[in-house]
Design an enzyme around this catalytic site. Structure first.
Site, PDB file in Angstrom:
ATOM      1  N   ASP A 128       0.486  -0.998  -0.152  1.00  0.00           N
ATOM      2  CA  ASP A 128       0.455   0.091   0.227  1.00  0.00           C
ATOM      3  C   ASP A 128       1.029   1.141  -0.088  1.00  0.00           C
ATOM      4  OD1 ASP A 128      -1.532  -2.043   0.093  1.00  0.00           O
ATOM      5  OD2 ASP A 128      -2.732  -1.306   2.757  1.00  0.00           O
ATOM      6  N   ASP A 166     -13.572  -3.515  -1.414  1.00  0.00           N
ATOM      7  CA  ASP A 166     -13.349  -2.976   0.259  1.00  0.00           C
ATOM      8  C   ASP A 166     -14.690  -3.663   1.014  1.00  0.00           C
ATOM      9  OD1 ASP A 166     -10.822  -2.177  -0.559  1.00  0.00           O
ATOM     10  OD2 ASP A 166     -11.208  -0.961  -1.870  1.00  0.00           O
TER      11      ASP A 166
END
Ligand code: 1PR
Length: 616
Positions: free
Chosen positions: A313, A471
């Site tokens: 990330d 998500d």
């Protein structure tokens, strides 16, 4: 002052002092240094300026590629520089996808690249590599309109050194069913057909699979029982008519042709440039047939391996540096007074490390892409460019892939954004928020407009190049009929004893919940053209308590495209758990790798012990 350097792809480097003096060795003893280095090719990375009082002679070439350049004046002759010539490889790239990795792999092996500009360049090539990318019909159209189809056929029929990769293999056959039938070059009997997913086979065939060698090809000598990387939805079945071409087959649903060889003509369905050391050694064998075999540890590949993916990330920290960060349930800030963005390392370095550690793929997620404009985010593109120079496994990049209008009113389509990522070295792009909007719209109208980023990118680059990143957040309910979304009976009851849950999709890094469930989204994006699903879970992210098996089972049973399980890995057992209890094709983790709690090699060893095939 030492410079410039004649550097080698394999670590040999000779420093030449600039003039004066240019002389390294007297002409009377020039051969000596070469006898030491002649089996280790190096390429000249800098041009040397010669002393104007000395004139360089034309270079002297030797049959094995060894060359010397001497300088002379009226009284003396001295060795200027030399080595083993970096032969130019001709590359047929018609600009339809990511061939940066292949270029990087060829250069890393010490060869220069000459691009085909016109059909004559094919005919004059010494060694031709054809990395077919994109769709069959589009590729044939370009080849035919440019006159290259004919040149290619002539080149191959003359038994000149050729290596086709992926679509570069398929185009040699008679025709393809991809958006067809469409005619191919017709050099090998057979029709390119789609894998049959009617029995639940995940298509595209993505990942590291084993091949069975059926005849000696020279280039596959080092492959042994190692996995190589495939990514495709179409394949050719071996038959009596094409069997004499076949040099290896692979099993996925049925047995298909994984490589062909006849004389100097080779083609592979897999991607050597994405197959780590094994792939590089295949390329080396083609580029330099006299190269010695690379000693690779004994492999035990027998089938499609489960993949272990390292995820980075990435975002700018408060100082503006691009860092790898990691959240707890998507909160990436330290729980301290300063509340800084957690900094777990530099993206290019970490990616390189994970490649060496045995990661089967690397994913970069630009986690603030939803609010920034990715093409303005040049560091992220640089990260991809640098990473792809040394990392020869697939790279996925996500974050901010959507249509965008900048401050000057200039409109960028999501396709342009994705194209820039592909050009910079990405093999797959991953779409988060924008895929949610596309799925909502599709479920509302039942119409595929073809205009969503997902549809456009998969149409141009193929669905194997498009991942949808979901998500979701778990929402417990008492009664399965309380919501219109797909619910499941959870294995552990909720905080108030709830026995059911649905998984609500979110956008913008978990900041906004949307009226769509993960199940509904997954089914919709599969129909819209997604080739793979990256299935995160906000509740589990960074918790190290294991993957959300309920969720992963729900989604991997619902779709026929591969599902990557993500979020929550904290121990090696979590990986075996997810592969034993669900149909996930890959497991992705971030925190445990970044914090060096569990190395990738330990995960793989454990999976092997549990009888789960992985690439070693
Ligand atoms: O919406 O198209 O711009 O894409 C944004 C992308 O960035 C999405 O793929 C989204 O998942 C990701 N993202 C956005 N915000 C965050 C955040 O963490 N604040 N990261 C974020 C999501 C989840 C995983 C993570 C696993 C494994 N990260 O990728 O790496 O949960 O972690 P673990 O092994 O440590 O548990 P768009």
């Amino acid at each position: 002052m030492d410079a410039p350097a004649l550097s080698s792809s394999r670590g040999v480097s000779i420093h030449v002092r600039p003039s004066p003096p240019l002389t390294l060795r007297r002409a009377s003893s020039p051969i000596k240094p070469y006898s030491r280095i002649k089996t280790k090719p190096f390429s000249i990375c800098a041009s040397l300026s010669s002393d104007s009082s000395k004139k360089p002679c034309p270079r002297f070439s030797f049959p094995n590629g060894l060359f010397l350049v001497l300088v002379h004046d009226s009284s003396s002759c001295s060795f200027l520089y030399g080595g083993v010539a970096a032969a130019a490889v001709t590359l047929l790239d018609y600009g339809a996808g990511n061939v940066r990795s292949l270029r990087n792999a060829i250069r890393c092996l010490g060869f220069d690249i000459k691009d085909v500009q016109k059909p004559e360049d094919i005919l004059s090539a010494n060694r031709l590599v054809f990395p077919g990318v994109g769709a069959f019909a589009a590729a044939m159209e370009v080849l035919e309109q440019s006159g290259m189809a004919e040149a290619l056929s002539t080149y191959i029929e003359s038994d000149r050194p050729f290596l086709g990769i992926c679509l570069g293999l398929q185009l040699l056959f008679e025709s393809s069913e991809e958006n067809g039938p469409v005619k191919g070059l017709g050099l090998i009997p057979g029709v390119v057909g789609r894998f049959d997913s009617s029995n639940g086979l995940a298509v595209p065939h993505i990942g590291w699979n084993a091949v069975q060698i059926t005849k000696d090809s020279g280039i596959l000598d080092d492959i042994g029982r190692h996995h190589v990387y495939f990514v495709h939805s179409y394949r050719v079945i071996p038959s009596d008519a094409n069997w004499d071409w076949v040099s290896s087959v692979c099993n996925y649903g049925d047995s298909f042709i994984s490589s062909i060889t006849r004389g100097n003509v080779h083609a592979v369905q897999f991607h050597p440039e994405k197959s780590g050391d094994v792939g590089l050694s295949i390329l080396r064998k083609f580029l330099d047939p006299s190269s010695s075999s690379k000693k690779l540890a004994h492999g035990k590949a027998s089938q499609l391996a489960k993949r272990v993916i390292a995820c980075l990330d990435v975002r700018a920290n408060d100082k503006g540096d691009l860092v790898v960060t990691k959240g707890d349930q998507y909160d990436v800030r330290e729980h301290s007074d300063e509340h800084q963005v957690r900094n777990l390392g530099k993206p290019v370095e970490l990616a390189g490390q994970y490649y060496k550690d045995g990661a089967d793929e690397i994913s970069f997620l630009n986690i603030t892409g939803f609010r920034d404009f990715p093409l303005g985010d040049l560091p992220m593109l640089q990260v991809l460019r640098y990473t792809s120079e040394n990392v020869f496994v697939p790279l996925t990049v996500g974050g901010g892939i959507r249509d965008f209008t900048d401050g000057n009113g200039r409109y960028y389509s999501s396709l342009e954004v994705a194209s820039e990522y592909f050009r910079s070295g990405a093999d797959k792009i991953s779409i988060g928020s924008d895929a949610v909007f596309a799925a909502e719209e599709y479920l509302k109208t039942g119409v595929k407009t073809g205009k969503s980023s997902l549809e456009q990118i998969s149409r141009v680059y193929g669905n194997q190049a498009v991942v949808v990143s979901i998500d979701p957040r778990r929402v417990y309910i008492r009664n399965p009929n309380d919501v219109k979304f797909k619910t499941i009976k959870v294995s552990s009851p909720g905080p108030s004893g709830e026995e059911y849950a649905w998984y609500q999709c979110t956008i913008n890094g978990g900041r906004e919940g949307r009226p769509i469930g993960a199940y509904e989204l997954a089914k919709a994006v599969e129909e819209l053209g997604a080739g793979e699903i990256l299935l995160n879970c906000i509740d589990c992210d960074g918790q190290g308590q294991g993957f959300d098996i309920d969720l992963i089972k729900l989604i991997s049973d619902a779709v026929t495209i591969p599902v990557i399980a993500s979020s929550g890995a904290g121990a090696v057992q979590h990986f075996s758990d997810v592969f034993q209890k669900t149909s996930a094709s890959a497991a992705l983790a971030a925190g445990i790798f970044h914090r060096k709690e569990v190395p990738i090699s330990s995960v793989k060893k454990h999976l092997l012990q549990e009888g789960i095939e992985v690439r070693m």
